[in-house]
Each structure stands twice: as C-alpha cells, then as structure tokens.
Write an enzyme that holds these catalytic residues in place. Structure first.
Site, PDB file in Angstrom:
ATOM      1  N   HIS A   1       0.887  -1.174   0.000  1.00  0.00           N
ATOM      2  CA  HIS A   1       0.000   0.000   0.000  1.00  0.00           C
ATOM      3  C   HIS A   1       0.927   1.227   0.000  1.00  0.00           C
ATOM      4  O   HIS A   1       2.027   1.172   0.545  1.00  0.00           O
ATOM      5  CB  HIS A   1      -0.820  -0.061   1.289  1.00  0.00           C
ATOM      6  CG  HIS A   1      -1.864   0.987   1.440  1.00  0.00           C
ATOM      7  ND1 HIS A   1      -1.567   2.276   1.788  1.00  0.00           N
ATOM      8  CD2 HIS A   1      -3.211   0.926   1.306  1.00  0.00           C
ATOM      9  CE1 HIS A   1      -2.700   2.974   1.864  1.00  0.00           C
ATOM     10  NE2 HIS A   1      -3.705   2.175   1.571  1.00  0.00           N
TER      11      HIS A   1
ATOM     12  N   ASP B   1       3.671  -3.923   8.105  1.00  0.00           N
ATOM     13  CA  ASP B   1       2.411  -3.202   7.955  1.00  0.00           C
ATOM     14  C   ASP B   1       1.277  -4.188   8.229  1.00  0.00           C
ATOM     15  O   ASP B   1       1.016  -5.087   7.441  1.00  0.00           O
ATOM     16  CB  ASP B   1       2.329  -2.650   6.527  1.00  0.00           C
ATOM     17  CG  ASP B   1       0.973  -2.046   6.200  1.00  0.00           C
ATOM     18  OD1 ASP B   1       0.064  -2.080   7.069  1.00  0.00           O
ATOM     19  OD2 ASP B   1       0.797  -1.545   5.070  1.00  0.00           O
TER      20      ASP B   1
ATOM     21  N   GLN C   1      -3.980  -4.746   7.205  1.00  0.00           N
ATOM     22  CA  GLN C   1      -4.986  -5.699   6.717  1.00  0.00           C
ATOM     23  C   GLN C   1      -4.966  -7.022   7.480  1.00  0.00           C
ATOM     24  O   GLN C   1      -5.800  -7.886   7.216  1.00  0.00           O
ATOM     25  CB  GLN C   1      -4.768  -5.984   5.219  1.00  0.00           C
ATOM     26  CG  GLN C   1      -4.975  -4.784   4.321  1.00  0.00           C
ATOM     27  CD  GLN C   1      -6.385  -4.213   4.381  1.00  0.00           C
ATOM     28  OE1 GLN C   1      -7.324  -4.862   4.839  1.00  0.00           O
ATOM     29  NE2 GLN C   1      -6.548  -2.985   3.926  1.00  0.00           N
TER      30      GLN C   1
ATOM     31  N   LYS D   1      -9.881   0.130  10.886  1.00  0.00           N
ATOM     32  CA  LYS D   1     -10.151  -1.079  10.106  1.00  0.00           C
ATOM     33  C   LYS D   1     -10.507  -2.256  11.016  1.00  0.00           C
ATOM     34  O   LYS D   1     -10.721  -3.365  10.553  1.00  0.00           O
ATOM     35  CB  LYS D   1      -8.931  -1.445   9.243  1.00  0.00           C
ATOM     36  CG  LYS D   1      -8.632  -0.437   8.125  1.00  0.00           C
ATOM     37  CD  LYS D   1      -7.573  -0.995   7.193  1.00  0.00           C
ATOM     38  CE  LYS D   1      -6.783   0.075   6.469  1.00  0.00           C
ATOM     39  NZ  LYS D   1      -7.501   0.698   5.364  1.00  0.00           N
TER      40      LYS D   1
ATOM     41  N   CYS E   1      -4.690   2.612  -3.559  1.00  0.00           N
ATOM     42  CA  CYS E   1      -3.421   3.113  -3.021  1.00  0.00           C
ATOM     43  C   CYS E   1      -2.294   2.111  -3.213  1.00  0.00           C
ATOM     44  O   CYS E   1      -1.446   1.925  -2.335  1.00  0.00           O
ATOM     45  CB  CYS E   1      -3.544   3.466  -1.540  1.00  0.00           C
ATOM     46  SG  CYS E   1      -4.826   4.673  -1.223  1.00  0.00           S
TER      47      CYS E   1
END
Lengths: 407, 121
Positions: free
Chosen positions: A123, A199, A202, A225, A365
């Site tokens: 991303h 990261d 997600q 999220k 993104c």
C-alpha cells in the site's frame, strides 16, 4: 460462545440502513470497518460524561480520562502481545506510524548507499515513506517482486536483503490479499542485520498477531479497520529502537523539560505522542478490542476464510471476470480484487452502488502493484465478521447484470 | 445512480468519438485521475485562432470516455480566446447527467476539461 453472524449484525446499527433505496451490502471493510454500537456509544459517552484532556489536569475528571486512555494502551499491548506497554504508541493511522519510523529512525540511521527493501505489493503508506527516505538519504531503494501467482518472490527477497538496513513488508496485501510469512521475513531481516517493519493494516483486524513470536522491530496498524473510530491507530516498536529514535512531531506532551535554548524528550511512549491526542477515538479503540476479543479472533478469521472462499467460488461465474492474487482462501486476507474484461472498475462500482452494494474501485493506493499486474485499476470486495454468504451472492448477481448492460 | 448509464454513454464508451493519437498537435496535455490512475491525452490543432481538430487518447471509465468524446467534438470550431470561459457546467451539459452528488465521478467527467486547462497553460 459460538459464532453467530445474525447476532453480530444486530450490534452494527449501520447494517440496517438503505442506500439508493436498497438494503446496504457493505463489502469495503478493507477500506474501513463498520463500528458496533458499543464503540459508537463509548465515544458518545466519553464526550457526554467523561470529556477532559489527558495527562494534564489534576482534577478527577481529567485523571479518570487519563486512566481510561492508558488502559487502552494495555489492551493494545495484550492484543498484539507486546512485551512492554511503553512500546505501544498511539497514532492516527498506519500512515502516521510509518512516518514516525521514517523520520525518527530512518533519517537518523539510514546512510547513503544503504539498502532499503520493500515490495511491489505494498500500500502507498508502506511504500512512499521508504521511497522518500531513500531519496533523502541517498540509500538504494530495492523493490522485491511477486510471482505470477501473487506470492512474494522469496528468492528475490533473499537476494535484495544482502546489505539491507531495513525491510518493510505488509503482513497481508490490500489488493491481492496475499498473506506473507512475517516470522520468516523478520528472521531473515535479523540474519542480515536489518530492521523489520511490518504493515499490519490488513492482518491485525482478523489474524492473531503476536509481535513477540513474529519478532518484528516495528508493527503498524489502524484502529478504524478493526471496528474502532477514525483517528485511532498504533505503532509497536522494540523498546531499544524507540529509545534511540528522534521524535517525529515536536511540541507539547513529548517533552520533559523546555529551556530557552534546548528541550529534553519525554519517556516512552510519550516522546512520540505530541499534542493532544484523539482521546475519544482511543477510548473507542479499547472498546473495539474488547468486542473483537469477546467474539474471538479465531472465529472471526474462520468466518472470513469461509466468506473469502465463497467469493473465490462465486465471482468466476461472472463472464469475463478475472480474480487477482492467490486462489486459496486460507492464504488470503478477507478481500478479493478483480477485473472485468472491457468494463472499467469505476463503472462496476457505480452500478453495484445502485444495488446498494459498496465495493472499492481504483488502484486502492497500490499503483506499483497494479502496474506489475498489468492493469490500471481493479474492483475490490472485502469482508469482515458481519458479512454473509448471501451478500456475496447478491454481489455476484449484480455483477452479472453489469455484464449485461455493457454487452 | 444507474440513470448515469444511459445507452448513449455506454455506446460512446464502446465506440468513442475523436479517439486516437494526433501527429504534430499544436496543443497537447496528459492528465491522470488520481483515484484510479486513468490517463487521457488531449490533442488540439488550431488555425487562425480557431480549433480545427481535437482528439483524445488513453483509457478510462464510461463517464470519462463519453465526456472526452463529446468534449473534443464541442471544442472543434471554438476560438482559442474562448477556451478560458468554458466551465465545468458546460462539460456536464454535454453529458446530460447529474453528478452533483457524486464528487468522485465528477472528477472522471471533468478529466477532459483538466486536460484542456493544462494544454493551454
């Protein structure tokens, strides 16, 4: 407690609304999740009954707000199994977390000629900071590729890790859904003496995350999220690294003392939490974590895998539809991006919207990844604990209608 | 929302007008839509201060393609001195659809106008 999606849906007020005269089918949780009433009420209750600035006032109202705010830090610490609570820094989102590492660690320790390694599947929030760090420091910016199946190219990673100073990789891709073996990545990073930056935007919302066993140096993720309000997120950092880093934002709260000509930084984690934080959002973040724990992350993940498998099964029944990324639901986060022959993702999303179905369209993104995949944009359906197989069936039916209109 | 997808829009998407690259244009610009990465190029030829030919290339959604088709047609015969007076409402009038509640789609529709502004800079 057994996992009961009908019961869970009752906790999310927005799932009762209609949009364009149709029942809302929300398939964009990878962009932001919906919020349960418990979280919404906690934010409202904070402003109605508990509002005060934190770590400042000496009166009970302010002390109570401070205690509540700090309790959330403990919850986040336990949620990701961080060794120390001081290693949890509250941020607005994943992007801010990445920038703290880039400015505080990167600009201080990365030198000209060093290697910065990331991948083509990132991303932009885990890509642009490192690209800019390379440009500012004169370091080499190395991009690890993916295989044609949408998996990380491990041979390429290993090759690029030689002489690397840092590696930044997502635990799960927000477009092709690929789940990366973060333990293996962190182990590899440490073998080469590099810092590992993960990261988790997600993955943290539904895949059990344990920074101790993963052995990462930094983990970044967003609260919004994972059922929490906008403006809540976190950076986990290994204590000895955080200690050596410079602050990113300068001002109040992050200082211990200020003299006319110099200042001394506050202790962790406050060194990185400059200015008044979004206290209400963080309070909501804590309630969101409670909610996820109560339902059970393992059950949530299982439900997500079942829904993803259903997406992978139903979507190919639409003529000319091609799924991007791995085809095994267990190897994916709860999202499926696809392209349709001759139909632009914007048009697909707009027509689904007319049926009350919310999906994301565009480059999500992740422009370098779309370039690698040879498509300019895609459409993405993503699921979370409150979604159902019936909603995926509606999506497939609607897509068949889109195909008809564009025939 | 679905009323956006009128037949003439779909038709222009499948068979765009004034489509293709132009050799030796007098004015040219390339613009990108930030939400989807779509790109269109606008080409203009002018003689004695009047546009004699306008074409576009690139790819995009039905709205941006239909808009570019209609807009290039609209530009032909316009005086260069008039171009600065063209407003976004002029472009939307060509499309005959209401995008006032769809700011993201509005960007798609106005992409050709962005290209014109950039080309004339």
């Amino acid at each position: 407690m057994t996992f009961d999606v009908a019961k869970i849906r009752k906790d999310f007020p927005i799932l009762n609304i209609t949009t364009n005269g149709k029942k809302l089918v929300y398939l964009d949780s990878a962009a932001t999740s919906q919020k349960p009433a418990a979280v919404i009420d906690a934010v409202s209750d904070f402003y109605r009954n508990r509002n005060a600035n934190v770590a400042r006032g000496l009166y009970s109202l302010a002390e109570d707000a401070t205690v509540a705010y700090e309790e959330v830090r403990d919850k986040v610490q336990r949620f990701i199994n961080a060794p120390y609570r001081e290693e949890v820094i509250f941020t607005k989102n994943t992007t801010e977390a990445a920038n703290i590492v880039m400015r505080g660690w990167g600009e201080k320790f990365v030198r000209k000629g060093d290697r910065i390694v990331t991948t083509v599947m990132e991303h932009h929030s885990n890509f642009v900071p490192w690209q800019q760090l390379a440009l500012r420091t004169g370091a080499k910016f190395e991009l690890v590729g993916i295989t044609n199946d949408g998996e990380l190219d491990w041979a390429d990673l290993e090759k690029k890790m030689k002489g690397a100073k840092m590696v930044a990789i997502s635990a799960a891709s927000n477009v092709i859904g690929t789940i990366n073996d973060t333990r293996k990545i962190c182990k590899l990073a440490h073998e080469y003496g590099a810092i590992s930056i993960i990261d988790g935007a997600q993955s943290v919302p539904s895949i059990k995350t344990d920074v101790k066993s993963m052995d990462c140096d930094f983990l970044m993720f967003s609260g919004h999220k994972m059922l929490a309000p906008f403006g809540s997120g976190a950076l986990y950092g290994r204590q000895e690294l955080l200690e050596k880093m410079d602050p990113f934002l300068y001002g109040s709260e992050m200082i211990r003392s200020v003299k006319k000509d110099k200042s001394e930084w506050n202790d962790l984690p406050y060194k990185f939490e400059s200015g008044t934080p979004d206290v209400a959002a963080i309070i909501g973040f804590g309630v969101a974590i409670d909610y996820l724990n109560e339902v059970g992350l393992e059950d949530i993940r299982e439900h997500e895998i079942a829904l993803t498998a259903h997406l992978l099964k139903r979507l190919p029944s639409v003529e000319g539809l091609e799924i991007l990324g791995p085809k095994d639901a267990k190897k994916r986060a709860g999202l499926v991006a696809f392209v349709m022959d001759g139909i632009h993702p914007h048009d697909i999303a707009a027509m689904l919207d007319a049926d009350g179905i919310c999906v994301r369209s565009g480059h999500h993104c992740a422009m370098p990844l779309h370039e690698r995949l040879g498509v300019s944009a895609s459409t993405r359906a993503s699921v979370y604990l409150y979604n159902t197989k019936e909603e995926i069936d509606s999506l497939a039916d609607s897509l068949k209608n889109v195909r008809k209109v564009f025939r | 929302m679905e009323e956006i997808y009128q037949e003439f829009i779909i038709e222009l998407y499948k068979n765009p007008l004034n489509f293709g690259k132009m050799a030796n244009p007098d004015y040219k610009a390339e613009v990108q839509n930030t939400t989807c990465g779509d790109m269109i190029e606008l080409y203009i030829k002018a003689k004695n201060g009047v546009i004699t030919e306008a074409k576009f290339a690139g790819k995009g959604c039905a709205i941006s393609q239909a808009s570019a088709s209609l807009f290039t047609g609209y530009l032909k015969g316009k005086k260069l001195s008039e171009l600065k007076n063209i407003t976004k409402d002029d472009v939307l009038a060509l499309l005959k659809i209401d995008l006032s509640k769809n700011p993201t789609r509005m960007k798609c529709a106005l992409l050709p106008l962005d290209a014109l502004r950039k080309a004339m800079k």
